[in-house]
Design an enzyme around this catalytic site. Structure first.
Site, PDB file in Angstrom:
ATOM      1  N   ASP A 160      -3.624  51.458  36.053  1.00  0.00           N
ATOM      2  CA  ASP A 160      -2.327  52.121  35.982  1.00  0.00           C
ATOM      3  C   ASP A 160      -2.263  52.940  34.687  1.00  0.00           C
ATOM      4  OD1 ASP A 160       0.338  52.769  36.207  1.00  0.00           O
ATOM      5  OD2 ASP A 160       0.981  50.736  36.721  1.00  0.00           O
ATOM      6  N   ASP A 185      -0.662  57.867  39.820  1.00  0.00           N
ATOM      7  CA  ASP A 185      -1.236  57.323  38.575  1.00  0.00           C
ATOM      8  C   ASP A 185      -1.670  55.860  38.687  1.00  0.00           C
ATOM      9  OD1 ASP A 185       1.211  56.163  38.863  1.00  0.00           O
ATOM     10  OD2 ASP A 185       1.936  56.626  36.859  1.00  0.00           O
ATOM     11  N   GLU A 186      -1.887  55.378  39.886  1.00  0.00           N
ATOM     12  CA  GLU A 186      -2.070  53.941  40.054  1.00  0.00           C
ATOM     13  C   GLU A 186      -2.944  53.658  41.278  1.00  0.00           C
ATOM     14  OE1 GLU A 186       1.109  50.395  40.981  1.00  0.00           O
ATOM     15  OE2 GLU A 186       1.810  52.336  40.308  1.00  0.00           O
TER      16      GLU A 186
END
Length: 415
Positions: free
Chosen positions: A11, A101-102
């Site tokens: 993350d 983003d993860e």
DNA sequence: TCTGGGGTCCTAGGACCC
DNA sequence: TCTGGGGTCCTAGGACCC
């Protein structure tokens, strides 16, 4: 549980804000917020003041007078997000991307190539730091839930490996709001019963949890609190619905306002659907009034649609109905359309709709197909000359409150 | 001058079918 | 002459995730 801890959850830290600080070194170490009217993301320096997203810009400034607002380089976010996830992909094809983003990754069976999972996690963090200049936190555990919690605990810029022999100790000491599925409402309900840690949740009777949260949520949380998480990595997730919404500020609840706005929303959804040869049967319209109360109306059609004007007409009818049920509400603050029950359309049916008595069984099919083909022509022009080259005319959106199209695209899931 | 925009899943009642 | 039980679909609302 003989399984080893091979699930990673990675993350990127304060992602949008970190990219801004990367692109403009003068912003580093300073409290910044991406956005303007509303905070879309905040740097750690800003979070220290209580700045959160979404939060009205004026309120953020109140909390942090030094706060610097930046407009946002949305195209850069996709680039950096993709690059970071790609680094995960260098270690295993079993990557499940959750958002820009993860992502989760399962590195089982790769030890002989890259070393144990903790080493892989450290390598990933180092590579993201060196190659992209960004901080990424990683959790390593036997299950997705624990890996996800691990990365949250690891932030900022950390690595947490949850030893399979000590999972329950690790889990039960943490606050309930770290669990997947516990938001503000559930946290408060649990707090009302004196439950604030995952350990306390685990000790709570299933009867009480069911009464508090309903059977599904109650069972799910109890299972997670006892570390029973059977979910595995899913590499190709596709959306089951597609929608669009626009905040309007405060506008009169009249046709002259909602018709052009709905047409614009229908256009955005329709073009996305048509690009993937998808259509949907269930149309949902949502109206939020000035007082932030919201209602939805939906309609399930006998056959799926994706033509802009058809979507818009159905949405208009639904909105008219919702407004008729709430005549006391004179102003609206948001309109949304969503299309569900998506079906992949066979090309043949769409391009050759004019025969075989189709019209008899599916009234409107012929007109729908004509509209679909007209829309496809518009889509084609836009592919070459850009979105604004052709279409349904400008829409009076509240520019101060609405968000750039590039930002909307970041949030779209693959259809 | 209270709050963006993209999604997922669950609940509960009613209609309808067998 | 009055009503079981299971299943599916639809609708509206709500909580949650990023």
């Amino acid at each position: 549980m003989a399984d080893a801890a091979t699930i990673l959850h990675a993350d990127l830290d304060a992602f949008y804000a970190s990219v801004e600080q990367l692109l403009d070194p003068s912003l580093r170490g300073k409290p910044i917020a991406v956005g303007g009217g509303i905070v879309l993301a905040a740097s750690y320096e800003a979070k220290a003041f209580g700045v959160r997203s979404p939060m009205p810009g004026w309120k953020a400034k109140e909390l942090c007078p030094e706060l610097i607002f930046v407009g946002g380089h949305f195209d850069q976010y996709s680039h950096y997000g993709d690059a970071a996830i790609k680094i995960l992909g260098d270690f295993t094809p079993r990557v499940e991307r959750i958002s820009i983003d993860e992502a989760f990754a399962d590195v089982a069976g790769t030890e002989h190539l890259f070393g144990p999972p903790a080493t892989i996690a450290a390598t990933i963090r180092q590579r993201v730091r060196e190659e992209l200049g960004l901080a990424i936190s990683v959790g390593v555990a036997r299950t997705k839930h624990l890996a996800k919690i691990g990365s949250q605990v690891a932030k900022p810029d950390g690595l947490v490996v949850v030893d399979p022999a000590h999972e329950i100790e690790f889990l039960h000491a943490l606050p309930v709001e770290l669990m997947w599925g516990v938001g503000p409402v559930t946290r408060e309900k649990l707090a009302g019963e004196g439950i604030s840690t995952i350990g306390q949740l685990a000790q709570t009777s299933s009867g009480l949890l069911t009464r508090l949260l309903g059977p599904a949520a109650g069972d799910k949380l109890a299972a997670l609190a006892w570390n029973r998480d059977a979910r595995h990595i899913v590499t190709d997730r596709r959306a089951h619905s597609a929608g669009a919404q626009s905040a309007l500020g405060r506008k009169p609840a009249v046709e002259a306002v909602f018709r052009p706005a709905l047409l614009h929303l229908a256009d955005r959804i329709g073009s996305r659907l048509r690009a993937k040869l998808l259509s949907g049967r269930t149309i949902t319209a949502r109206v939020r009034f000035a007082d932030l109360r919201a209602v939805t109306r939906s309609l399930t059609l006998p056959a799926p649609i994706s033509a802009t004007s058809t979507l818009a007409e159905v949405a208009e009818e639904l909105v008219r109905g919702a407004l008729a049920d709430h005549r006391d509400e004179r102003f609206i603050s948001l309109l949304a359309i969503s299309v569900g029950h998506l079906e992949r359309q066979p090309m043949l049916q769409l391009e050759l709709p004019l025969g075989l008595g189709d019209e008899k069984h599916r009234p409107g099919t012929r007109r729908g197909a004509a509209r679909w083909m007209a829309d496809k022509a518009v889509d084609k022009v836009r592919d070459r000359f850009g979105w604004d080259a052709i279409g349904y005319g400008p829409v009076a959106l509240d520019k101060a409150r609405s968000v750039p199209d590039a930002f909307r695209e970041l949030a779209e899931k693959e259809l």
